[in-house]
Design a protein around this motif. Structure first.
Motif, mmCIF file in Angstrom:
data_model
loop_
_atom_site.group_PDB
_atom_site.id
_atom_site.type_symbol
_atom_site.label_atom_id
_atom_site.label_comp_id
_atom_site.label_asym_id
_atom_site.label_seq_id
_atom_site.Cartn_x
_atom_site.Cartn_y
_atom_site.Cartn_z
ATOM 1 N N LEU A 48 0.850 -1.191 0.000
ATOM 2 C CA LEU A 48 0.000 0.000 0.000
ATOM 3 C C LEU A 48 0.882 1.236 0.000
ATOM 4 C CD1 LEU A 48 -2.775 1.455 0.298
ATOM 5 C CD2 LEU A 48 -2.380 1.400 2.765
ATOM 6 N N ASP A 49 0.665 2.118 -0.973
ATOM 7 C CA ASP A 49 1.305 3.426 -0.982
ATOM 8 C C ASP A 49 0.340 4.386 -0.286
ATOM 9 O OD1 ASP A 49 2.747 5.719 -1.461
ATOM 10 O OD2 ASP A 49 3.016 5.371 -3.606
ATOM 11 N N LEU A 50 0.633 4.706 0.955
ATOM 12 C CA LEU A 50 -0.270 5.471 1.819
ATOM 13 C C LEU A 50 0.065 6.956 1.710
ATOM 14 C CD1 LEU A 50 -2.516 5.146 3.994
ATOM 15 C CD2 LEU A 50 -0.705 4.999 5.699
ATOM 16 N N GLN A 67 2.337 -6.029 -6.214
ATOM 17 C CA GLN A 67 0.915 -5.702 -6.278
ATOM 18 C C GLN A 67 0.695 -4.460 -5.419
ATOM 19 O OE1 GLN A 67 -0.959 -7.707 -8.352
ATOM 20 N NE2 GLN A 67 1.062 -8.620 -8.694
ATOM 21 N N VAL A 68 0.143 -3.406 -5.990
ATOM 22 C CA VAL A 68 0.112 -2.119 -5.293
ATOM 23 C C VAL A 68 -1.293 -1.531 -5.259
ATOM 24 C CG1 VAL A 68 1.158 0.175 -5.116
ATOM 25 C CG2 VAL A 68 2.455 -1.700 -6.182
ATOM 26 N N ASP A 69 -1.698 -1.093 -4.071
ATOM 27 C CA ASP A 69 -2.847 -0.215 -3.893
ATOM 28 C C ASP A 69 -2.299 1.160 -3.508
ATOM 29 O OD1 ASP A 69 -4.663 -2.248 -4.354
ATOM 30 O OD2 ASP A 69 -4.883 -2.724 -2.223
ATOM 31 N N ALA A 70 -3.017 2.208 -3.881
ATOM 32 C CA ALA A 70 -2.567 3.562 -3.567
ATOM 33 C C ALA A 70 -3.749 4.420 -3.166
ATOM 34 C CB ALA A 70 -1.850 4.181 -4.771
ATOM 35 N N ILE A 71 -3.536 5.230 -2.122
ATOM 36 C CA ILE A 71 -4.561 6.181 -1.704
ATOM 37 C C ILE A 71 -3.908 7.534 -1.427
ATOM 38 C CG2 ILE A 71 -5.981 4.358 -0.689
ATOM 39 C CD1 ILE A 71 -5.205 5.381 2.083
ATOM 40 N N ASP A 72 -4.719 8.571 -1.515
ATOM 41 C CA ASP A 72 -4.268 9.923 -1.169
ATOM 42 C C ASP A 72 -5.500 10.736 -0.806
ATOM 43 O OD1 ASP A 72 -1.437 11.512 -1.678
ATOM 44 O OD2 ASP A 72 -3.170 12.852 -1.724
ATOM 45 N N GLY A 73 -5.308 11.776 0.003
ATOM 46 C CA GLY A 73 -6.423 12.600 0.429
ATOM 47 C C GLY A 73 -6.811 13.689 -0.550
ATOM 48 N N SER A 74 -5.949 13.977 -1.516
ATOM 49 C CA SER A 74 -6.205 15.028 -2.494
ATOM 50 C C SER A 74 -6.805 14.437 -3.760
ATOM 51 C CB SER A 74 -4.905 15.763 -2.839
ATOM 52 O OG SER A 74 -5.036 16.514 -4.046
ATOM 53 N N ALA A 75 -8.003 14.866 -4.107
ATOM 54 C CA ALA A 75 -8.658 14.353 -5.317
ATOM 55 C C ALA A 75 -7.859 14.694 -6.569
ATOM 56 C CB ALA A 75 -10.073 14.919 -5.417
ATOM 57 N N GLU A 76 -7.253 15.877 -6.599
ATOM 58 C CA GLU A 76 -6.476 16.281 -7.773
ATOM 59 C C GLU A 76 -5.232 15.413 -7.931
ATOM 60 O OE1 GLU A 76 -7.392 18.467 -10.068
ATOM 61 O OE2 GLU A 76 -9.265 18.803 -8.989
ATOM 62 N N LEU A 77 -4.551 15.138 -6.825
ATOM 63 C CA LEU A 77 -3.375 14.267 -6.900
ATOM 64 C C LEU A 77 -3.778 12.847 -7.272
ATOM 65 C CD1 LEU A 77 -1.122 15.398 -3.901
ATOM 66 C CD2 LEU A 77 -0.687 15.711 -6.348
ATOM 67 N N CYS A 78 -4.910 12.370 -6.758
ATOM 68 C CA CYS A 78 -5.379 11.033 -7.114
ATOM 69 C C CYS A 78 -5.607 10.916 -8.621
ATOM 70 C CB CYS A 78 -6.667 10.704 -6.371
ATOM 71 S SG CYS A 78 -6.430 10.345 -4.618
ATOM 72 N N THR A 85 0.183 6.150 -13.143
ATOM 73 C CA THR A 85 0.502 4.779 -12.743
ATOM 74 C C THR A 85 -0.283 3.719 -13.508
ATOM 75 O OG1 THR A 85 -1.186 4.742 -10.993
ATOM 76 C CG2 THR A 85 1.020 5.559 -10.406
ATOM 77 N N GLY A 86 -1.438 4.095 -14.015
ATOM 78 C CA GLY A 86 -2.279 3.125 -14.706
ATOM 79 C C GLY A 86 -3.155 2.292 -13.794
ATOM 80 N N ILE A 87 -3.150 2.573 -12.502
ATOM 81 C CA ILE A 87 -4.058 1.898 -11.567
ATOM 82 C C ILE A 87 -4.961 2.943 -10.912
ATOM 83 C CG2 ILE A 87 -2.363 0.079 -11.107
ATOM 84 C CD1 ILE A 87 -2.028 1.364 -8.271
ATOM 85 N N PRO A 88 -6.161 2.562 -10.498
ATOM 86 C CA PRO A 88 -7.049 3.534 -9.846
ATOM 87 C C PRO A 88 -6.555 3.897 -8.453
ATOM 88 C CG PRO A 88 -8.042 1.345 -9.837
ATOM 89 C CD PRO A 88 -6.806 1.242 -10.678
ATOM 90 N N VAL A 89 -6.252 5.160 -8.255
ATOM 91 C CA VAL A 89 -5.820 5.656 -6.948
ATOM 92 C C VAL A 89 -7.049 6.173 -6.199
ATOM 93 C CG1 VAL A 89 -4.404 7.353 -5.738
ATOM 94 C CG2 VAL A 89 -3.524 6.230 -7.797
ATOM 95 N N LYS A 90 -7.287 5.639 -5.011
ATOM 96 C CA LYS A 90 -8.479 5.983 -4.257
ATOM 97 C C LYS A 90 -8.260 7.261 -3.452
ATOM 98 C CE LYS A 90 -9.747 1.111 -3.767
ATOM 99 N NZ LYS A 90 -9.951 -0.007 -2.819
ATOM 100 N N CYS A 91 -9.253 8.133 -3.470
ATOM 101 C CA CYS A 91 -9.200 9.356 -2.669
ATOM 102 C C CYS A 91 -9.801 9.051 -1.305
ATOM 103 C CB CYS A 91 -9.973 10.477 -3.359
ATOM 104 S SG CYS A 91 -9.797 12.073 -2.529
ATOM 105 N N ARG A 92 -8.921 9.021 -0.307
ATOM 106 C CA ARG A 92 -9.379 8.625 1.029
ATOM 107 C C ARG A 92 -8.480 9.252 2.081
ATOM 108 N NH1 ARG A 92 -10.367 2.413 1.415
ATOM 109 N NH2 ARG A 92 -11.869 3.050 -0.159
ATOM 110 N N MET A 93 -9.085 9.728 3.158
ATOM 111 C CA MET A 93 -8.318 10.242 4.279
ATOM 112 C C MET A 93 -7.795 9.062 5.097
ATOM 113 S SD MET A 93 -8.539 13.391 3.632
ATOM 114 C CE MET A 93 -7.734 14.051 5.105
#
Length: 202
Positions: A48-50, A67-78, A85-93
């Motif tokens: 997980l890239d937190l 195998q990578v999951d990624a999240i970030d709190g900024s919708a623009e950065l996501c 990256t080609g994978i869906p980055v989730k916008c989540r605090m």
């Protein structure tokens, strides 16, 4: 300023400055620490890239067969990181994220430093829960004792002593190594505290 206001201010900064932030961080060579993290994980591990920011580290891990999951709190950065990256980055605090023994490794590069001390304490419990037994955590902070607003964002700096006090409550995380680095961006002279920890409870 309330906890919610501090959080909103930092997210707003990244939403408004997402393109500039990506341009300043995405192509920075960070492979020495990335490789040390990956060497501690089994081949093809779940990572997980937190707080993935530009997606730089997510892309590196994907390219090396993880195998990578990624999240970030900024919708623009996501949105930008998803495109890169080609994978869906989730916008989540971080405070809203909840997983149970899902990851062999959690990578929190320059991301947890935007939490208050109390928020970080809570999120570390969430990280413990999300790591598989013997899982690895990497995290980094600006070096020092400052806590508050700086350059439009909220920052929580750490020294070894300050971090030791926090980790006393988190007995399920064993510190493997801490070390200092200089900022890898050529125009920055800041010092960073880096840590590798391992989940030791089952």
């Amino acid at each position: 300023m309330s906890e919610k206001s501090k959080k909103n201010q930092t997210i707003q900064y990244y939403d408004q400055n997402a393109i500039d932030f990506v341009e300043n961080t995405r192509d920075v060579d960070f492979h020495v620490i990335q490789d040390e993290f990956l060497e501690k994980l089994p081949a093809g591990a779940q990572v997980l890239d937190l707080g993935c920011g530009s997606g730089r580290d997510t892309k590196y891990f994907l390219e090396h067969g993880y195998q990578v999951d990624a999240i970030d709190g900024s919708a623009e950065l996501c949105a930008l990181a998803t495109e890169y990256t080609g994978i869906p980055v989730k916008c989540r605090m971080f405070q809203e994220w909840d997983e149970q023994e899902a990851y062999d490794g959690i990578w929190a590069c320059s991301s947890l430093l935007h939490l208050s001390y109390g928020e970080l304490d809570e999120v570390l419990y969430r990280i413990e829960n999300a790591l598989k037994p013997q899982g690895i955590l990497y995290m980094s902070f600006k070096y020092g004792v400052f806590e508050g607003e700086r350059n439009g964002r909220y920052f929580l700096d750490f020294t070894e002593e300050k971090l030791e006090q926090l980790l006393k409550k988190h007995t399920g995380l064993q510190q493997l190594r801490s070390f200092h680095t200089e900022d890898v961006r050529p125009d920055r002279k800041e010092e960073w505290l880096n840590l590798f920890l391992q989940k030791i409870n089952s």
